[in-house]
Design a protein around this motif. Structure first.
Motif, PDB file in Angstrom:
ATOM      1  N   UNK A 112       4.679  34.951 -58.208  1.00 61.25           N
ATOM      2  CA  UNK A 112       5.954  34.844 -58.931  1.00 61.25           C
ATOM      3  C   UNK A 112       6.768  33.629 -58.512  1.00 61.25           C
ATOM      4  N   UNK A 113       6.194  32.783 -57.643  1.00 57.68           N
ATOM      5  CA  UNK A 113       6.910  31.580 -57.234  1.00 57.68           C
ATOM      6  C   UNK A 113       8.172  31.881 -56.454  1.00 57.68           C
ATOM      7  N   UNK A 114       8.078  32.802 -55.485  1.00 52.68           N
ATOM      8  CA  UNK A 114       9.250  33.222 -54.713  1.00 52.68           C
ATOM      9  C   UNK A 114       9.413  32.364 -53.460  1.00 52.68           C
ATOM     10  N   UNK A 115      10.628  32.418 -52.897  1.00 51.31           N
ATOM     11  CA  UNK A 115      10.913  31.660 -51.674  1.00 51.31           C
ATOM     12  C   UNK A 115      10.460  32.407 -50.439  1.00 51.31           C
ATOM     13  N   UNK A 116      10.485  33.722 -50.498  1.00 52.21           N
ATOM     14  CA  UNK A 116      10.128  34.524 -49.332  1.00 52.21           C
ATOM     15  C   UNK A 116       9.649  35.894 -49.796  1.00 52.21           C
ATOM     16  N   UNK A 117       9.021  36.622 -48.878  1.00 49.16           N
ATOM     17  CA  UNK A 117       8.552  37.956 -49.213  1.00 49.16           C
ATOM     18  C   UNK A 117       8.302  38.787 -47.976  1.00 49.16           C
ATOM     19  N   UNK A 118       8.262  40.096 -48.167  1.00 52.27           N
ATOM     20  CA  UNK A 118       7.989  41.006 -47.060  1.00 52.27           C
ATOM     21  C   UNK A 118       7.369  42.281 -47.614  1.00 52.27           C
ATOM     22  N   UNK A 119       6.849  43.111 -46.713  1.00 52.04           N
ATOM     23  CA  UNK A 119       6.287  44.403 -47.102  1.00 52.04           C
ATOM     24  C   UNK A 119       6.627  45.419 -46.029  1.00 52.04           C
ATOM     25  N   UNK A 120       7.013  46.604 -46.475  1.00 49.29           N
ATOM     26  CA  UNK A 120       7.348  47.663 -45.540  1.00 49.29           C
ATOM     27  C   UNK A 120       6.529  48.903 -45.802  1.00 49.29           C
ATOM     28  N   UNK A 124      12.212  28.739 -59.194  1.00 49.79           N
ATOM     29  CA  UNK A 124      12.562  28.102 -60.462  1.00 49.79           C
ATOM     30  C   UNK A 124      13.070  29.153 -61.436  1.00 49.79           C
ATOM     31  N   UNK A 125      14.383  29.322 -61.531  1.00 46.28           N
ATOM     32  CA  UNK A 125      14.956  30.265 -62.478  1.00 46.28           C
ATOM     33  C   UNK A 125      15.105  31.661 -61.909  1.00 46.28           C
ATOM     34  N   UNK A 126      15.130  32.649 -62.819  1.00 47.74           N
ATOM     35  CA  UNK A 126      15.346  34.046 -62.441  1.00 47.74           C
ATOM     36  C   UNK A 126      14.054  34.840 -62.604  1.00 47.74           C
TER      37      UNK A 126
END
Length: 480
Positions: free
Chosen positions: A44-52, A142-144
């Motif tokens: 999704x072209x995200x800046x950061x991510x995590x998983x719980x 890039x965008x929402x």
């Protein structure tokens, strides 16, 4: 636009397949979650991510990725914590685009997430409808974030679910196998508690010495069935997999290596069950004694993989080949026709009156009409012929091994009659017919793209000549 949205279906399939393979190769859950987060961020072209993980009804996070590095983030969220409460309660994904609504990531917990203003929360749901974990992605580059981003993550989450549950099963089986070395009695007690079939067999698998009760739950056969008929395992392997699996058993025995294989077993009642069979040799010092194995039901994983293949190569509305698969089939057909000095025809078909159906009756009626048209087209040609939907109300057909133009005219007339018959979904007042253009290999062209162009041009001639008819490209000869 996200990376996933820039990919074609084949590239998406490759990314999902790579993620699935890597997750299933992992030996521990943290590694699975790292691969899941990295794949989600890329998708999704995200800046950061995590998983719980869900632990005692709370979401427990230990780290996050900023796209480059893994950083610590030790925190737990319960049902009382704003957006987490909704996630745990409803177990549905959602997108948050208001920074004030994203709480819980204090500077001392995750300094890299202080200024986030977007969030997608995607629950990972187990096969018993329980929430196993949660994927989070922050701030699209890039965008929402949009609905398509959610769709991509939902598919990824289903793969993560299967990988997590398989990992849990494998961890449990490893624990059981360690206990087996201590006592056969302990072995029998423990193996009956795990969600997999465990067995003991002779080194060449000619005799099954023990099989756990789960064989009845997974395959429908009782323990007594297997122990009474020593050929049952070999007999129930799917015919398409049988020779391969037997060869792998022999290789394992000859090379003295662990046995690992994925294959289908014909369960009682005729159902095919995909299994992952892993077995190792139990030794007393240097003396090989017997095989000790575990069989997992991986049918759900295989169905998920098949679904990805279906998405990559077939039109989801009609079930016909899509544009990409049609191009591949046409390339193969041209190569075969060239090799055997045969002829083939490309039919380009457009529905007359489809727009009026959409405009007056709505898209639902239009979709129903397209699905019914696809069915009529398949019934009008041979099984060896390819029927594809190119998009909208345009369809293409490959007719191979052409003997004469009369063969083509016969099929085209059959299609025109079939498509022109009334449709229950639109009523008798709406008329739907077909305009067909035909190009012949090698008369009109010897190349795929120009063949399709010739057929497309001929189709427009048919439309401009009154519709509901078939026209050949002008260079087609009467004698083939």
């Amino acid at each position: 636009m996200s990376v996933g949205q820039n990919m074609n279906k084949a590239e998406l399939l490759a990314l999902f397949a790579h993620a699935s393979n890597c997750m299933h190769a992992c030996l521990d859950i943290p590694s699975i979650l790292r691969i899941a987060v990295s794949s989600a961020v890329r998708l999704v072209g995200a800046r950061a991510g995590s998983a719980g993980l869900v632990v005692d009804g709370r979401l427990a996070f230990s780290e996050y990725s900023d796209g480059q590095n893994w950083l610590p983030m030790s925190c737990r969220f319960g049902a009382e914590d704003g957006w987490v409460g909704d996630l745990i309660k409803y177990r549905k994904s959602f997108i948050v685009t208001e920074a004030d609504a994203i709480t819980g990531f204090a500077p001392e917990v995750a300094p890299g997430l202080i200024e986030i203003d977007q969030l997608i929360a995607m629950p990972v749901i187990g096969k018993h409808d329980e929430m196993l974990a949660c994927l989070l992605v922050f701030d699209k580059n890039d965008g929402l974030f949009d609905v398509w981003d959610g769709t991509l993550l939902d598919q990824l989450a289903s793969m993560v679910s299967v990988a997590l549950e398989n990992s849990i099963q494998q961890q449990e089986s490893r624990r059981v196998e360690a206990d087996l070395e201590k006592s056969v009695a302990t072995y029998r007690t423990l193996v009956e508690q795990i969600p997999a079939i465990t067995y003991i067999a002779t080194l060449d698998r000619s005799r099954i010495l023990f099989v756990s009760p789960q064989v009845e739950e997974i395959l429908g056969y009782s323990q007594d069935d297997f122990l009474a008929n020593q050929q049952m395992w070999s007999e129930q392997i799917h015919p398409d997999d049988h020779d391969r699996v037997i060869a792998e058993v022999k290789q394992s025995l000859q090379e003295d290596i662990p046995f690992h294989s994925e294959y289908r077993i014909c369960a009682k009642g005729g159902r095919d069950v995909w299994v992952k069979d892993a077995a190792a040799t139990v030794r007393d010092h240097d003396q090989a004694l017997y095989l000790q194995g575990v069989v997992y039901d991986i049918t759900e994983r295989k169905l998920s993989e098949d679904k990805l293949v279906q998405m990559a190569h077939f039109d989801q509305l009609t079930g016909l080949a899509n544009r990409s698969l049609f191009h591949d089939r046409l390339d193969q057909a041209v190569a075969q026709a060239k090799r055997h000095q045969q002829k083939l025809a490309v039919l380009y078909l457009d529905l007359d009156g489809f727009k009026a159906v959409n405009d007056t009756l709505g898209h639902k009626a239009g979709d129903t009409l397209l699905a019914e048209t696809a069915k009529r087209l398949r019934e009008s040609v041979r099984e060896v012929d390819t029927v594809a939907r190119m998009g909208g109300d345009e369809f293409t057909i490959i007719l191979t091994d052409i003997v004469s133009l009369d063969n083509i005219r016969f099929v085209a007339d059959k299609i025109i009659d079939a498509v022109g018959a009334p449709y229950a979904c639109v009523g008798e007042k709406q008329s739907v017919t077909a305009s067909i253009g035909v190009a012949v290999y090698p008369d009109d062209s010897k190349h795929r793209d120009s063949l399709m162009t010739a057929a497309d041009n001929a189709m427009y001639v048919a439309k401009n000549s009154g519709k509901n008819r078939c026209c050949f490209h002008q260079s087609a000869t009467e004698k083939v």
